[in-house]
Design a protein around this motif. Structure first.
Motif, short mmCIF file in Angstrom:
data_model
loop_
_atom_site.label_atom_id
_atom_site.label_comp_id
_atom_site.label_asym_id
_atom_site.label_seq_id
_atom_site.Cartn_x
_atom_site.Cartn_y
_atom_site.Cartn_z
N ALA A 1 -3.71 -13.31 3.58
CA ALA A 1 -3.06 -12.17 2.95
C ALA A 1 -2.34 -11.06 3.78
O ALA A 1 -2.83 -10.96 4.95
CB ALA A 1 -4.08 -11.71 1.83
N LEU A 2 -1.49 -10.29 3.28
CA LEU A 2 -0.80 -9.29 3.99
C LEU A 2 -1.08 -8.08 3.23
O LEU A 2 -1.02 -7.80 1.82
CB LEU A 2 0.50 -9.59 3.93
CG LEU A 2 1.48 -8.50 4.63
CD1 LEU A 2 2.80 -9.36 5.41
CD2 LEU A 2 2.03 -7.66 3.59
N MET A 3 -1.07 -6.99 4.20
CA MET A 3 -1.47 -5.65 3.45
C MET A 3 -0.61 -4.67 4.29
O MET A 3 -0.88 -4.73 5.41
CB MET A 3 -3.07 -5.17 3.48
CG MET A 3 -3.32 -3.83 2.84
SD MET A 3 -5.22 -3.66 3.02
CE MET A 3 -5.83 -4.35 1.66
N GLN A 4 0.45 -3.93 3.60
CA GLN A 4 1.41 -3.09 4.43
C GLN A 4 1.48 -1.78 3.92
O GLN A 4 1.74 -1.55 2.72
CB GLN A 4 2.52 -4.17 4.72
CG GLN A 4 3.61 -3.31 5.53
CD GLN A 4 4.77 -4.12 6.02
OE1 GLN A 4 4.86 -5.31 5.45
NE2 GLN A 4 5.67 -3.68 6.78
N GLY A 5 1.33 -0.80 4.62
CA GLY A 5 1.68 0.59 4.35
C GLY A 5 3.20 0.64 3.95
O GLY A 5 4.27 0.25 4.70
N LEU B 1 -8.42 -10.94 3.73
CA LEU B 1 -7.10 -10.95 4.32
C LEU B 1 -7.26 -12.59 5.03
O LEU B 1 -6.15 -13.16 5.08
CB LEU B 1 -6.91 -9.91 5.27
CG LEU B 1 -6.62 -8.49 4.67
CD1 LEU B 1 -5.96 -7.63 5.63
CD2 LEU B 1 -5.77 -8.63 3.27
N VAL C 1 -11.66 -5.22 4.27
CA VAL C 1 -10.72 -5.99 3.69
C VAL C 1 -10.55 -7.27 4.79
O VAL C 1 -9.94 -7.97 4.29
CB VAL C 1 -9.50 -5.22 3.52
CG1 VAL C 1 -9.56 -3.91 2.72
CG2 VAL C 1 -8.93 -4.69 4.95
N VAL D 1 0.88 -1.17 0.08
CA VAL D 1 0.01 -0.12 0.11
C VAL D 1 0.89 1.24 0.07
O VAL D 1 1.42 1.52 1.02
CB VAL D 1 -1.03 -0.04 1.25
CG1 VAL D 1 -2.16 1.02 0.98
CG2 VAL D 1 -1.65 -1.38 1.36
#
Lengths: 331, 331
Positions: free
Chosen positions: B268-272, B263, B259, B241
């Motif tokens: 799953a992975l979401m990273q700033g 996830l 989300v 992200v």
């Protein structure tokens, strides 16, 4: 012999009529290498709801008109298996049946002397493993940090909070009644508790309970509670997304505050956690959990419902938060 | 000597009237250890919008009635600094001024022989670093995987896609015009492009372009485009992200598809991703980017606006996608 089948894919909230009970009186005959098992304890868990939908997920969905399965502790009542004997108790993924035949594959022997049988579905089972490995592998806690747990009085949440305290974190629990919030503090040692049902401004309540901001959020619920946490995160915050019980029954796709801007601003991480991806770490985790349990550092709480016929209702009651701690059905 | 100050904190979309031009004709005098710099190229970037709000973020917000700053390439026109001489070009975070004094802190000398000056604001600057380190550090690409890039014709996106191809990925770009989509394929070597302005069902379009599902999503935009990607992710997908330009100007808090359930289902992975957290990796990344550039494996595209007075408008034009590739202002 009774079996519980999935009759309909629930639309929204499941009801007892989504399940069908089937009786069969012909005796079960085992062959060489097989076991006859009698179900003793059945675990009911929020994640089962996801498997009742016909959607792609980490495990295949339940099939219609086939038995539902979950973690079960069962007693060996006849054995032609070289590893297990009559009277042994085994834990593993088994069908919702009063009796069933197994080849022992995927089952683990449990010791009823060391800990109560039901604890192998809870603190020494997937519940404890989820709490410990979710918190340590994704949350990566550092002493002095602040941890917020949602579904805090639930099976996983209450263990997460206790482990958080053992690891030196400030721990804030979010739960759905004053009684549960009281329990968080008195029984599980949380520093603060917030009742989301009576708190108007969750964002402000979390800010007050977490004056140094939130470093780790162990998320069991999703939805508006998780939105409120977002506003309070610190740089490099970690979200362990373990469940989203608040939206599992939604028939429309739930909408939430967009997380992306918060993640960018805070270099924060949000990761879905599925215990089955961490099997290599089970032995190490169970060793640690057993040690803490033996030292009296961990307590666990159970809601035990009695009777095979009550399995579907016990499962449904999870969505009203009727459980305190792990919900199990004793047969 | 002209300076651009932030006059108002923009509400929603910024306008030229949020900025103020100030002129000062008294000559700038340097002391020992100082440099007099003349601005040559100014970088305008979406992330600057965030700093115009008065909210907590990874860097402090701009102050009202103070100069705006961004990455700039400037020429040394007078020096009492032992490291830099007249005629040197330096890149770094500098004020939106035609001339300014600096002690050289945080500036890097750049070589106009090796690459055009403006490229130090783009492919050999934060743009290239963001693309390379975001993709490799969070995306962790493995040959044969599928990468989706939003804002694909933008400065960062067009480089991400090219690096994806170099690393052996299937690369799908999302952009806002047929002309841009054409450019993605013809100039930057993307496998597929989707014009979100003319595509009714983005979810289906992504599914079609990514028949094996999406493993990495490099997200520059947030909002509905990112929602559509969610439906197509694979197990263990990674979301880098990097930005959320589609919602930066929202005055109300944007809502999106939740989300969390996606996830969890997909581990799953979401990273700033904030480039400033990866400074230790800059030298290694710049070495790789320079090598690829020299080998002709990377091309970069710029939109060059001329004239100091046009800096605010160039910045605003980013939100209409008027740039192709990196937007810079030549003074």
């Amino acid at each position: 012999m009774k079996t519980i089948l999935l009759k309909n894919r629930p639309k929204g909230r499941p009801s007892v009529s989504d399940f069908e009970f089937v009786e069969n009186d012909s005796p079960l005959e085992i062959k060489d290498g097989e076991l006859l098992l009698e179900t003793a304890y059945v675990s009911v868990d929020p994640y089962l709801r996801g498997k009742m939908n016909d959607t792609k997920s980490y495990t295949p969905p339940f099939e219609l008109d086939k038995p539902v399965h979950s973690m079960i502790v069962a007693k060996v009542i006849a054995s032609k298996h070289k590893k297990y004997n009559n009277g042994d108790y085994l834990a593993g993924m088994l069908d919702w049946k009063t009796q069933q035949i197994s080849d022992g594959e995927g089952l683990t022997k449990v010791d009823s002397e060391k800990a109560p049988l039901s604890s192998y579905l809870g603190i020494l089972g997937l519940t404890g493993l989820t709490a410990y490995l979710g918190l340590t592998e994704i949350g990566k806690p550092k002493k002095g940090e602040t941890l917020v747990v949602s579904g805090a009085a639930g099976a996983v949440g209450s263990v997460v909070g206790q482990i958080g305290k053992i690891l030196g974190l400030r721990v804030i629990g979010i739960a759905g009644s004053d009684e549960k919030v009281e329990l968080l503090k008195s029984k599980f040692g949380f520093d603060e508790g917030i009742n989301y049902n009576t708190t108007e401004d969750m964002k402000a309540a979390i800010a007050k309970a977490a004056p140094n901001g939130v470093d780790i959020y162990f998320d069991n619920v999703g939805g508006p509670i998780s939105d409120a946490v977002l506003f309070n995160i610190n740089q490099f915050a970690r979200f362990v997304v373990c469940g989203a019980i608040s939206v599992y029954n939604n028939t429309e796709l739930p909408k939430s505050v967009s997380v992306q801007p918060f993640l960018v601003r805070n270099s924060a991480l949000m990761q879905g956690f599925i215990i089955f991806n961490y099997q290599a770490k089970y032995p190490e985790a169970l060793k640690q959990l057993s040690a803490w349990l033996a030292e009296g550092k961990l307590t666990h709480s159970e809601t035990v419902v009695e009777g095979f016929d009550n399995i579907p209702q016990a499962f449904i009651d999870l969505f009203d938060g009727k459980n305190k701690g792990k919900m199990v059905v004793k047969i």
